[in-house]
Design a protein around this motif. Structure first.
Motif, short mmCIF file in Angstrom:
data_model
loop_
_atom_site.label_atom_id
_atom_site.label_comp_id
_atom_site.label_asym_id
_atom_site.label_seq_id
_atom_site.Cartn_x
_atom_site.Cartn_y
_atom_site.Cartn_z
N LEU A 164 0.80 -1.21 0.00
CA LEU A 164 0.00 0.00 0.00
C LEU A 164 0.84 1.27 0.00
N TRP B 143 -1.61 2.74 -8.67
CA TRP B 143 -2.83 3.22 -8.05
C TRP B 143 -2.66 4.68 -7.63
N LEU C 178 -2.89 6.35 -1.54
CA LEU C 178 -3.85 5.88 -0.54
C LEU C 178 -4.29 7.07 0.31
N TYR D 38 -13.70 2.84 -8.71
CA TYR D 38 -13.14 3.33 -9.97
C TYR D 38 -13.73 2.54 -11.13
N ASN E 99 -6.96 -0.80 -11.53
CA ASN E 99 -5.87 -0.16 -10.79
C ASN E 99 -6.16 1.28 -10.39
N GLY E 100 -7.41 1.57 -10.05
CA GLY E 100 -7.77 2.91 -9.59
C GLY E 100 -7.78 3.95 -10.68
N SER F 6 -12.54 -1.38 -9.93
CA SER F 6 -11.54 -1.45 -8.86
C SER F 6 -12.02 -0.63 -7.66
N GLN G 261 -10.76 1.08 -3.59
CA GLN G 261 -9.74 1.41 -2.59
C GLN G 261 -10.47 1.87 -1.33
N THR H 112 -15.56 -5.66 0.77
CA THR H 112 -14.18 -5.28 1.06
C THR H 112 -13.93 -5.40 2.56
N THR I 25 -8.27 -1.94 1.93
CA THR I 25 -8.10 -2.74 0.72
C THR I 25 -7.82 -1.85 -0.47
N ARG I 26 -7.14 -2.41 -1.42
CA ARG I 26 -6.89 -1.75 -2.71
C ARG I 26 -6.74 -2.88 -3.72
N GLN I 27 -7.75 -3.04 -4.58
CA GLN I 27 -7.68 -4.14 -5.53
C GLN I 27 -8.66 -3.99 -6.68
#
Length: 120
Positions: free
Chosen positions: A24, A34, A37, A44, A48-49, A73, A75, A99, A103-105
């Protein structure tokens, strides 16, 4: 040397958390990176944001929102909230995905609606 089981569990948990946070931390920017954060929850329309951003109000727990563009996606960086996403509009489709509060995915499929939920 003998190490007690509770110490091993603590060490293992610390290692897992360290590995999670390393992913992150923003590094050198490239087109596939991304966005930085930041606190809150963001959906998104691209991987990938990337693409159109929808800001999720994590205080509006339980209210269903249908997206104008599918989310691809997500985040989330919050100590109290998470997001439940649905494949269909109106949060009524049986296929959903939730989520965590950090998280970021990329999502497993395009999502058309969401609602804020308390973090587990």
């Amino acid at each position: 040397m003998f190490i007690a089981k509770p110490k091993l569990r603590l060490a293992a948990a610390a290692a897992v958390m360290s590995a999670a946070f390393v992913g992150l931390v923003p590094g050198t920017a490239t087109a596939a990176d991304w966005p930085p954060l930041q606190e809150g929850a963001y959906l998104y329309s691209g991987p990938n944001g990337s693409g159109t951003v929808t800001v999720v109000d994590l205080h509006d727990v339980g209210t269903c929102h249908t997206l104008a563009e599918p989310a691809v996606s997500v985040q989330v960086a919050s100590g109290f909230g998470a997001v439940e996403l649905f494949e269909g509009p109106g949060c009524g489709d049986a296929t959903s995905w939730a989520t965590s509060s950090l998280t970021r995915q990329n999502l497993p499929w395009e999502m058309l609606s969401y609602r804020a939920i308390p973090a587990a």
